[in-house]
Scaffold this motif. Structure first.
Motif, PDB file in Angstrom:
ATOM      1  N   LEU A  42      50.967  52.934  31.108  1.00 15.98           N
ATOM      2  CA  LEU A  42      51.625  53.616  32.118  1.00 15.98           C
ATOM      3  C   LEU A  42      50.955  54.530  32.824  1.00 15.98           C
ATOM      4  O   LEU A  42      51.051  54.541  34.213  1.00 15.98           O
ATOM      5  N   ALA A  43      50.028  55.104  32.444  1.00 25.28           N
ATOM      6  CA  ALA A  43      49.046  55.910  32.963  1.00 25.28           C
ATOM      7  C   ALA A  43      47.996  55.127  33.782  1.00 25.28           C
ATOM      8  O   ALA A  43      47.669  55.677  34.880  1.00 25.28           O
ATOM      9  N   VAL A  44      47.645  53.903  33.216  1.00 24.64           N
ATOM     10  CA  VAL A  44      46.726  52.853  33.737  1.00 24.64           C
ATOM     11  C   VAL A  44      47.422  52.651  35.063  1.00 24.64           C
ATOM     12  O   VAL A  44      46.965  52.473  36.345  1.00 24.64           O
ATOM     13  N   ASN A  45      48.679  52.313  34.936  1.00 19.35           N
ATOM     14  CA  ASN A  45      49.551  51.730  36.243  1.00 19.35           C
ATOM     15  C   ASN A  45      49.609  52.703  37.186  1.00 19.35           C
ATOM     16  O   ASN A  45      49.255  52.504  38.334  1.00 19.35           O
ATOM     17  N   ILE A  46      49.747  54.045  36.850  1.00 17.49           N
ATOM     18  CA  ILE A  46      49.823  55.261  37.782  1.00 17.49           C
ATOM     19  C   ILE A  46      48.586  55.041  38.887  1.00 17.49           C
ATOM     20  O   ILE A  46      48.403  55.338  39.985  1.00 17.49           O
ATOM     21  N   VAL A  47      47.573  55.231  38.013  1.00 19.11           N
ATOM     22  CA  VAL A  47      45.972  55.114  38.569  1.00 19.11           C
ATOM     23  C   VAL A  47      45.949  54.071  39.615  1.00 19.11           C
ATOM     24  O   VAL A  47      45.361  54.183  40.645  1.00 19.11           O
ATOM     25  N   PHE A  48      46.068  52.898  38.998  1.00 16.86           N
ATOM     26  CA  PHE A  48      45.792  51.530  39.844  1.00 16.86           C
ATOM     27  C   PHE A  48      46.829  51.625  41.054  1.00 16.86           C
ATOM     28  O   PHE A  48      46.523  51.217  42.079  1.00 16.86           O
ATOM     29  N   ARG A  49      48.078  52.190  40.911  1.00 16.79           N
ATOM     30  CA  ARG A  49      48.909  52.006  42.203  1.00 16.79           C
ATOM     31  C   ARG A  49      48.545  52.999  42.981  1.00 16.79           C
ATOM     32  O   ARG A  49      48.670  52.776  44.487  1.00 16.79           O
ATOM     33  N   ARG A  50      47.954  54.412  42.603  1.00 13.46           N
ATOM     34  CA  ARG A  50      47.479  55.383  43.686  1.00 13.46           C
ATOM     35  C   ARG A  50      46.081  54.686  44.429  1.00 13.46           C
ATOM     36  O   ARG A  50      45.862  54.878  45.556  1.00 13.46           O
ATOM     37  N   LEU A  51      45.193  53.744  43.548  1.00 16.66           N
ATOM     38  CA  LEU A  51      44.148  53.332  44.102  1.00 16.66           C
ATOM     39  C   LEU A  51      44.375  52.341  45.046  1.00 16.66           C
ATOM     40  O   LEU A  51      43.856  52.229  46.198  1.00 16.66           O
ATOM     41  N   VAL A  52      45.512  51.513  44.928  1.00 14.79           N
ATOM     42  CA  VAL A  52      45.899  50.366  45.747  1.00 14.79           C
ATOM     43  C   VAL A  52      46.192  50.989  47.202  1.00 14.79           C
ATOM     44  O   VAL A  52      46.133  50.545  48.274  1.00 14.79           O
ATOM     45  N   ASN A  53      47.165  52.146  46.979  1.00 11.02           N
ATOM     46  CA  ASN A  53      47.605  52.741  48.280  1.00 11.02           C
ATOM     47  C   ASN A  53      46.537  53.488  49.154  1.00 11.02           C
ATOM     48  O   ASN A  53      46.720  53.754  50.133  1.00 11.02           O
ATOM     49  N   LEU A  54      45.307  53.617  48.573  1.00  9.69           N
ATOM     50  CA  LEU A  54      44.087  53.962  49.411  1.00  9.69           C
ATOM     51  C   LEU A  54      43.377  52.812  50.172  1.00  9.69           C
ATOM     52  O   LEU A  54      42.591  53.047  51.152  1.00  9.69           O
ATOM     53  N   LEU A  55      43.661  51.481  49.669  1.00  9.52           N
ATOM     54  CA  LEU A  55      43.313  50.506  50.154  1.00  9.52           C
ATOM     55  C   LEU A  55      44.048  49.695  51.209  1.00  9.52           C
ATOM     56  O   LEU A  55      45.148  50.479  51.390  1.00  9.52           O
ATOM     57  N   PRO A  56      43.569  48.728  52.016  1.00  9.10           N
ATOM     58  CA  PRO A  56      44.304  48.275  53.030  1.00  9.10           C
ATOM     59  C   PRO A  56      45.472  47.688  52.662  1.00  9.10           C
ATOM     60  O   PRO A  56      45.623  47.094  51.561  1.00  9.10           O
ATOM     61  N   ALA A  57      46.605  47.668  53.419  1.00  7.72           N
ATOM     62  CA  ALA A  57      47.876  47.061  53.097  1.00  7.72           C
ATOM     63  C   ALA A  57      47.663  45.507  53.056  1.00  7.72           C
ATOM     64  O   ALA A  57      48.133  44.823  54.193  1.00  7.72           O
ATOM     65  N   ASN A  58      47.556  45.110  51.769  1.00  6.42           N
ATOM     66  CA  ASN A  58      47.229  43.619  51.657  1.00  6.42           C
ATOM     67  C   ASN A  58      47.991  42.907  50.687  1.00  6.42           C
ATOM     68  O   ASN A  58      47.840  43.651  49.627  1.00  6.42           O
ATOM     69  N   LEU A  59      48.748  42.170  50.904  1.00  2.00           N
ATOM     70  CA  LEU A  59      49.327  41.478  49.799  1.00  2.00           C
ATOM     71  C   LEU A  59      48.481  40.987  48.482  1.00  2.00           C
ATOM     72  O   LEU A  59      48.929  41.269  47.462  1.00  2.00           O
ATOM     73  N   PHE A  60      47.329  40.332  49.068  1.00  2.11           N
ATOM     74  CA  PHE A  60      46.503  39.970  47.801  1.00  2.11           C
ATOM     75  C   PHE A  60      46.083  41.232  47.098  1.00  2.11           C
ATOM     76  O   PHE A  60      45.816  41.112  45.765  1.00  2.11           O
ATOM     77  N   ILE A  61      45.730  42.211  47.592  1.00  2.23           N
ATOM     78  CA  ILE A  61      45.320  43.614  46.991  1.00  2.23           C
ATOM     79  C   ILE A  61      46.359  43.764  46.110  1.00  2.23           C
ATOM     80  O   ILE A  61      45.885  44.258  44.832  1.00  2.23           O
ATOM     81  N   PHE A  62      47.647  44.025  46.398  1.00  2.00           N
ATOM     82  CA  PHE A  62      48.528  44.381  45.608  1.00  2.00           C
ATOM     83  C   PHE A  62      48.824  43.694  44.569  1.00  2.00           C
ATOM     84  O   PHE A  62      48.965  43.937  43.407  1.00  2.00           O
ATOM     85  N   ILE A  63      48.733  42.301  44.653  1.00  6.99           N
ATOM     86  CA  ILE A  63      49.008  41.267  43.450  1.00  6.99           C
ATOM     87  C   ILE A  63      47.654  41.437  42.565  1.00  6.99           C
ATOM     88  O   ILE A  63      48.090  41.416  41.350  1.00  6.99           O
ATOM     89  N   PHE A  64      46.689  41.187  43.118  1.00  9.22           N
ATOM     90  CA  PHE A  64      45.621  41.079  42.145  1.00  9.22           C
ATOM     91  C   PHE A  64      45.131  42.543  41.385  1.00  9.22           C
ATOM     92  O   PHE A  64      45.068  42.343  40.251  1.00  9.22           O
ATOM     93  N   VAL A  65      45.195  43.493  42.361  1.00  9.26           N
ATOM     94  CA  VAL A  65      44.922  44.718  41.643  1.00  9.26           C
ATOM     95  C   VAL A  65      45.841  45.248  40.643  1.00  9.26           C
ATOM     96  O   VAL A  65      45.728  45.574  39.554  1.00  9.26           O
ATOM     97  N   ASN A  66      46.954  45.324  41.279  1.00  6.72           N
ATOM     98  CA  ASN A  66      48.203  45.801  40.620  1.00  6.72           C
ATOM     99  C   ASN A  66      48.595  45.054  39.404  1.00  6.72           C
ATOM    100  O   ASN A  66      49.174  45.541  38.366  1.00  6.72           O
ATOM    101  N   GLY A  67      48.739  43.682  39.718  1.00  4.11           N
ATOM    102  CA  GLY A  67      49.231  42.745  38.632  1.00  4.11           C
ATOM    103  C   GLY A  67      48.174  42.219  37.617  1.00  4.11           C
ATOM    104  O   GLY A  67      48.274  42.282  36.456  1.00  4.11           O
ATOM    105  N   PHE A  68      47.054  41.852  38.173  1.00  5.70           N
ATOM    106  CA  PHE A  68      46.160  41.145  37.277  1.00  5.70           C
ATOM    107  C   PHE A  68      45.343  42.062  36.814  1.00  5.70           C
ATOM    108  O   PHE A  68      45.175  42.242  35.477  1.00  5.70           O
ATOM    109  N   ILE A  69      44.575  42.790  37.371  1.00  4.75           N
ATOM    110  CA  ILE A  69      43.813  43.677  36.668  1.00  4.75           C
ATOM    111  C   ILE A  69      44.459  45.099  36.373  1.00  4.75           C
ATOM    112  O   ILE A  69      43.904  45.359  34.749  1.00  4.75           O
TER     113      ILE A  69
END
Length: 225
Positions: free
Chosen positions: A120-147
């Motif tokens: 869950l700590a990793v999830n929080i870090v990655f979601r905060r990172l994704v929020n700093l990146l462009p609003a792109n569906l591929f980024i949300f799926i690949f970074v949050n879901g896969f990585i």
């Protein structure tokens, strides 16, 4: 991994109960708010967690006999319900899991702290990172879901092996040279299953992803690629 009671002292159990109680208390309000607002997602998350945890394997003999591995699905659950609700849901489901697989309820808090907060700590870090990146569906799926899923199980494996080494439950060399690398293989399965599920939910059931912001990702100006 289900810990055994004889690996730890009573003082460890008491400290683990106190830490777990504080974490659950801090997460109670947002967790139960998510439970009430996303009931269908909660039901599905229970099915996903139960299925993932039951897909376990354990060596029958050798230095690591008694060591067990299973998928976590905690990162996916956190994407569906948020980290506080995922912590509560995982904590509730861990009770029957520990009872069924013979660890004993006395080791429940140690198991909960080793299995639940790290991903869950990793999830929080990655979601905060994704929020700093462009609003792109591929980024949300690949970074949050896969990585995010892969890193979460690798970090959890590191925590588990460290706890087992500290408790002298298994030989140190076997833990670091044999047990830890297995988590690298499991991370591929975790990343694939969680990533594909995240992609399916984004495409067909975005309401099952509590952390998915329609206003951020589905504006007319945004593109998938």
């Amino acid at each position: 991994m289900i810990f055994q009671a004889h690996w730890f002292s009573p003082a460890v159990f008491i400290a683990a109960w106190l830490i777990l109680a504080v974490l659950l208390a801090l997460c109670a309000k947002p967790a139960f708010k998510a439970f009430a607002a996303h009931r269908s997602a909660v039901t599905l998350a229970v099915v996903i967690l139960t299925t993932a945890w039951l897909l376990n394997a354990a060596p029958d003999d050798g230095q690591l006999a008694g060591m067990s591995y299973h998928l976590l699905a905690m990162n996916l659950t956190a994407l569906m319900l948020g980290a506080p609700a995922a912590l509560w849901l995982g904590a509730l489901l861990l009770f029957p899991y520990v009872w069924l697989f013979g660890g004993g309820l006395s080791v429940y808090p140690v198991n909960a702290l080793a299995l639940l907060p790290p991903p869950l700590a990793v999830n929080i870090v990655f979601r905060r990172l994704v929020n700093l990146l462009p609003a792109n569906l591929f980024i949300f799926i690949f970074v949050n879901g896969f990585i995010g899923s892969a890193v979460s199980i690798l970090f959890t494996g590191l925590v588990l092996v460290s706890v087992l080494d500290w408790a002298a439950a298994f030989p140190s060399q076997a833990l670091w040279s044999t047990a830890l690398p297995v988590f690298i293989l499991i991370a591929w399965a975790e990343a694939f299953l969680s990533g594909i599920t995240t992609a399916i939910f984004v495409a067909l059931r975005p309401q099952w992803l509590n952390t998915f912001d329609d206003n951020r990702y589905l504006k007319p100006a945004n593109k998938i690629w």
